[in-house]
Enzyme design. Structure first.
Site, PDB file in Angstrom:
ATOM      1  N   ARG A 121       7.124  65.320  60.641  1.00 31.71           N
ATOM      2  CA  ARG A 121       8.287  65.838  59.895  1.00 31.71           C
ATOM      3  C   ARG A 121       8.040  67.271  59.419  1.00 31.71           C
ATOM      4  O   ARG A 121       6.949  67.626  59.001  1.00 31.71           O
ATOM      5  CB  ARG A 121       8.569  64.957  58.676  1.00 31.71           C
ATOM      6  CG  ARG A 121       9.692  65.537  57.813  1.00 31.71           C
ATOM      7  CD  ARG A 121      10.195  64.606  56.768  1.00 31.71           C
ATOM      8  NE  ARG A 121       9.141  64.149  55.893  1.00 31.71           N
ATOM      9  CZ  ARG A 121       9.285  63.156  55.026  1.00 31.71           C
ATOM     10  NH1 ARG A 121      10.426  62.524  54.941  1.00 31.71           N
ATOM     11  NH2 ARG A 121       8.291  62.796  54.261  1.00 31.71           N
TER      12      ARG A 121
ATOM     13  N   ARG B  39       1.089  55.737  49.798  1.00 33.54           N
ATOM     14  CA  ARG B  39       2.552  55.527  49.710  1.00 33.54           C
ATOM     15  C   ARG B  39       2.950  54.221  50.384  1.00 33.54           C
ATOM     16  O   ARG B  39       3.796  53.484  49.875  1.00 33.54           O
ATOM     17  CB  ARG B  39       3.293  56.706  50.359  1.00 33.54           C
ATOM     18  CG  ARG B  39       3.319  57.935  49.473  1.00 33.54           C
ATOM     19  CD  ARG B  39       3.670  59.179  50.242  1.00 33.54           C
ATOM     20  NE  ARG B  39       5.039  59.207  50.725  1.00 33.54           N
ATOM     21  CZ  ARG B  39       5.473  60.025  51.671  1.00 33.54           C
ATOM     22  NH1 ARG B  39       4.638  60.869  52.254  1.00 33.54           N
ATOM     23  NH2 ARG B  39       6.724  60.006  52.038  1.00 33.54           N
TER      24      ARG B  39
ATOM     25  N   ARG C 214       5.264  68.542  53.721  1.00 29.12           N
ATOM     26  CA  ARG C 214       5.163  68.185  52.307  1.00 29.12           C
ATOM     27  C   ARG C 214       3.723  67.856  51.914  1.00 29.12           C
ATOM     28  O   ARG C 214       2.955  67.363  52.726  1.00 29.12           O
ATOM     29  CB  ARG C 214       6.062  66.969  52.026  1.00 29.12           C
ATOM     30  CG  ARG C 214       7.495  67.360  51.779  1.00 29.12           C
ATOM     31  CD  ARG C 214       8.470  66.228  51.759  1.00 29.12           C
ATOM     32  NE  ARG C 214       8.019  64.978  51.194  1.00 29.12           N
ATOM     33  CZ  ARG C 214       8.772  63.884  51.141  1.00 29.12           C
ATOM     34  NH1 ARG C 214      10.019  63.928  51.602  1.00 29.12           N
ATOM     35  NH2 ARG C 214       8.320  62.764  50.642  1.00 29.12           N
TER      36      ARG C 214
ATOM     37  N   LYS D 101      15.553  57.381  55.488  1.00 30.85           N
ATOM     38  CA  LYS D 101      16.542  57.318  54.406  1.00 30.85           C
ATOM     39  C   LYS D 101      17.268  58.660  54.239  1.00 30.85           C
ATOM     40  O   LYS D 101      18.488  58.712  54.184  1.00 30.85           O
ATOM     41  CB  LYS D 101      15.861  56.953  53.071  1.00 30.85           C
ATOM     42  CG  LYS D 101      15.120  55.623  53.101  1.00 30.85           C
ATOM     43  CD  LYS D 101      14.499  55.300  51.755  1.00 30.85           C
ATOM     44  CE  LYS D 101      13.374  56.215  51.330  1.00 30.85           C
ATOM     45  NZ  LYS D 101      12.155  56.129  52.175  1.00 30.85           N
TER      46      LYS D 101
HETATM   47  P1  AP5 Z   1      13.214  60.941  56.729  1.00 28.23           P
HETATM   48  O1  AP5 Z   1      14.688  60.746  56.878  1.00 28.23           O
HETATM   49  O2  AP5 Z   1      12.732  62.185  56.097  1.00 28.23           O
HETATM   50  O3  AP5 Z   1      12.574  59.644  56.040  1.00 28.23           O
HETATM   51  P2  AP5 Z   1      12.644  59.135  54.545  1.00 28.23           P
HETATM   52  O4  AP5 Z   1      12.788  57.658  54.599  1.00 28.23           O
HETATM   53  O5  AP5 Z   1      13.660  59.900  53.760  1.00 28.23           O
HETATM   54  O6  AP5 Z   1      11.163  59.491  54.129  1.00 28.23           O
HETATM   55  P3  AP5 Z   1      10.546  60.097  52.804  1.00 28.23           P
HETATM   56  O7  AP5 Z   1       9.110  60.437  53.124  1.00 28.23           O
HETATM   57  O8  AP5 Z   1      11.375  61.216  52.259  1.00 28.23           O
HETATM   58  O9  AP5 Z   1      10.628  58.873  51.888  1.00 28.23           O
HETATM   59  P4  AP5 Z   1       9.803  58.618  50.645  1.00 28.23           P
HETATM   60  O10 AP5 Z   1      10.549  57.469  50.121  1.00 28.23           O
HETATM   61  O11 AP5 Z   1       8.351  58.407  50.818  1.00 28.23           O
HETATM   62  O12 AP5 Z   1       9.866  60.016  49.884  1.00 28.23           O
HETATM   63  P5  AP5 Z   1      10.848  60.577  48.756  1.00 28.23           P
HETATM   64  O13 AP5 Z   1      11.048  62.001  49.004  1.00 28.23           O
HETATM   65  O14 AP5 Z   1      12.015  59.692  48.574  1.00 28.23           O
HETATM   66  O15 AP5 Z   1      12.571  60.768  58.197  1.00 28.23           O
HETATM   67  C1  AP5 Z   1      11.183  60.994  58.392  1.00 28.23           C
HETATM   68  C2  AP5 Z   1      10.956  61.767  59.723  1.00 28.23           C
HETATM   69  O16 AP5 Z   1      11.331  60.926  60.808  1.00 28.23           O
HETATM   70  C3  AP5 Z   1      11.814  63.045  59.849  1.00 28.23           C
HETATM   71  O17 AP5 Z   1      11.061  64.017  60.495  1.00 28.23           O
HETATM   72  C4  AP5 Z   1      13.017  62.618  60.700  1.00 28.23           C
HETATM   73  O18 AP5 Z   1      13.514  63.685  61.488  1.00 28.23           O
HETATM   74  C5  AP5 Z   1      12.386  61.508  61.594  1.00 28.23           C
HETATM   75  N1  AP5 Z   1      13.322  60.423  61.882  1.00 28.23           N
HETATM   76  C6  AP5 Z   1      14.247  59.860  61.037  1.00 28.23           C
HETATM   77  N2  AP5 Z   1      14.904  58.875  61.652  1.00 28.23           N
HETATM   78  C7  AP5 Z   1      14.383  58.794  62.915  1.00 28.23           C
HETATM   79  C8  AP5 Z   1      14.667  57.974  64.052  1.00 28.23           C
HETATM   80  N3  AP5 Z   1      15.603  57.015  64.008  1.00 28.23           N
HETATM   81  N4  AP5 Z   1      13.936  58.167  65.183  1.00 28.23           N
HETATM   82  C9  AP5 Z   1      12.976  59.144  65.220  1.00 28.23           C
HETATM   83  N5  AP5 Z   1      12.678  59.964  64.195  1.00 28.23           N
HETATM   84  C10 AP5 Z   1      13.378  59.799  63.045  1.00 28.23           C
HETATM   85  O19 AP5 Z   1       9.918  60.377  47.462  1.00 28.23           O
HETATM   86  C11 AP5 Z   1       8.723  61.137  47.323  1.00 28.23           C
HETATM   87  C12 AP5 Z   1       7.946  60.642  46.128  1.00 28.23           C
HETATM   88  O20 AP5 Z   1       8.743  60.791  44.928  1.00 28.23           O
HETATM   89  C13 AP5 Z   1       7.563  59.160  46.142  1.00 28.23           C
HETATM   90  O21 AP5 Z   1       6.381  58.908  46.885  1.00 28.23           O
HETATM   91  C14 AP5 Z   1       7.367  58.908  44.640  1.00 28.23           C
HETATM   92  O22 AP5 Z   1       6.142  59.417  44.204  1.00 28.23           O
HETATM   93  C15 AP5 Z   1       8.476  59.730  44.030  1.00 28.23           C
HETATM   94  N6  AP5 Z   1       9.706  58.933  43.854  1.00 28.23           N
HETATM   95  C16 AP5 Z   1      10.871  59.073  44.531  1.00 28.23           C
HETATM   96  N7  AP5 Z   1      11.769  58.154  44.136  1.00 28.23           N
HETATM   97  C17 AP5 Z   1      11.160  57.411  43.179  1.00 28.23           C
HETATM   98  C18 AP5 Z   1      11.559  56.278  42.412  1.00 28.23           C
HETATM   99  N8  AP5 Z   1      12.783  55.742  42.531  1.00 28.23           N
HETATM  100  N9  AP5 Z   1      10.657  55.761  41.547  1.00 28.23           N
HETATM  101  C19 AP5 Z   1       9.436  56.295  41.387  1.00 28.23           C
HETATM  102  N10 AP5 Z   1       8.985  57.353  42.107  1.00 28.23           N
HETATM  103  C20 AP5 Z   1       9.834  57.907  42.993  1.00 28.23           C
END
Ligand code: AP5
Length: 212
Positions: free
Chosen positions: A124, A168, A157, A8
């Site tokens: 990552r 998660r 992280r 994402k």
């Molecule tokens: P990356 O792009 O970083 O993936 P992502 O989907 O953004 O993953 P996140 O871990 O950031 O998502 P998340 O939803 O768990 O965490 P968030 O920070 O939003 O890609 C991952 C890796 O893969 C990278 O190294 C990248 O280079 C590689 N990659 C990407 N695409 C690729 C491809 N096509 N091929 C190969 N490699 C690839 O949220 C963190 C926490 O915050 C949550 O757990 C929760 O506790 C809280 N939170 C956030 N939003 C909310 C909400 N709306 N409600 C309640 N709690 C929330």
């Protein structure tokens, strides 16, 4: 939308670069709040560390405040990265569309098998300064441990431990999967195969958004 590690953030940044959109990542907002130790950060820290979603009322309040303060600056539109994540959040977002007068054009979901996610999350590396993400195999930085964009230090992280990742993924199935069904029923869901190269995922997202 998409499970943890689906790409994402990676795709949102590409859309920002190409179309001048603004990325609003709730994960990034929470991490900034934790750093600042403000009221959102103190509560969010606990939930994020163990892999749980931050409670809806709290998350909604933070995103609402952010939109209220910044919406007028977003001339080319914005991408919500990681919000909504529950049906309660989606309903709240619908009420904001009416209140603020904006319209969400599409709900894009990155579809990807669970076994691929573990490898993506464990490899990552995130920049402490600018938040850009790298991957030790798929997108390695030019110099190990150093961000290509700003020269900041790359780190893993705290929610990337094996235990937190398991929670998660389970949380995603329990709380976010129903949201995917909700948007599918409403007819606004756009599924994109996230299990391709970053460039191909990007092309697929552009195809989905072309008529917008
Ligand atoms: P990356 O792009 O970083 O993936 P992502 O989907 O953004 O993953 P996140 O871990 O950031 O998502 P998340 O939803 O768990 O965490 P968030 O920070 O939003 O890609 C991952 C890796 O893969 C990278 O190294 C990248 O280079 C590689 N990659 C990407 N695409 C690729 C491809 N096509 N091929 C190969 N490699 C690839 O949220 C963190 C926490 O915050 C949550 O757990 C929760 O506790 C809280 N939170 C956030 N939003 C909310 C909400 N709306 N409600 C309640 N709690 C929330």
């Amino acid at each position: 939308m998409g499970p943890p590690g689906a790409g994402k953030g990676t795709q949102a940044k590409k859309l920002v670069e190409k179309y001048g959109l603004v990325q609003i990542s709730t994960g990034d907002l929470f991490r900034a709040a934790i750093k600042e130790q403000n009221k959102f950060g103190v509560i969010a820290n606990y939930f994020i560390k163990y892999g749980y979603l931050v409670p809806d009322d709290f998350t909604n309040e933070m995103v609402y405040d952010y939109l209220k303060e910044h919406l007028s600056e977003f001339k080319n539109g914005f991408i919500l990265d990681g919000f909504p994540r529950t049906v309660v959040q989606a309903r709240e977002l619908e009420s904001w569309e009416r209140e603020f007068g904006f319209k969400i054009d599409a709900n894009v979901n990155l579809d990807i098998p669970e076994e691929e996610l573990i490898g993506r999350l464990s490899g990552r590396r995130t920049c402490r300064e600018c938040g850009n993400t790298f991957h030790i195999m798929y997108k390695p930085p030019k110099v190990e441990g150093v961000c290509d964009v700003c020269g900041g230090e790359l780190y893993q992280r705290s929610d990337e431990s094996e235990e937190a990742v398991k929670v998660r993924l389970a949380t995603y199935e329990k709380q976010t999967r129903p949201l995917i069904d909700y948007y599918a029923m409403k007819g606004s869901l756009k599924n994109v195969d996230g299990n391709q190269s970053m460039e191909d995922v990007f092309k697929a997202i552009e195809d989905v958004l072309e008529d917008k």
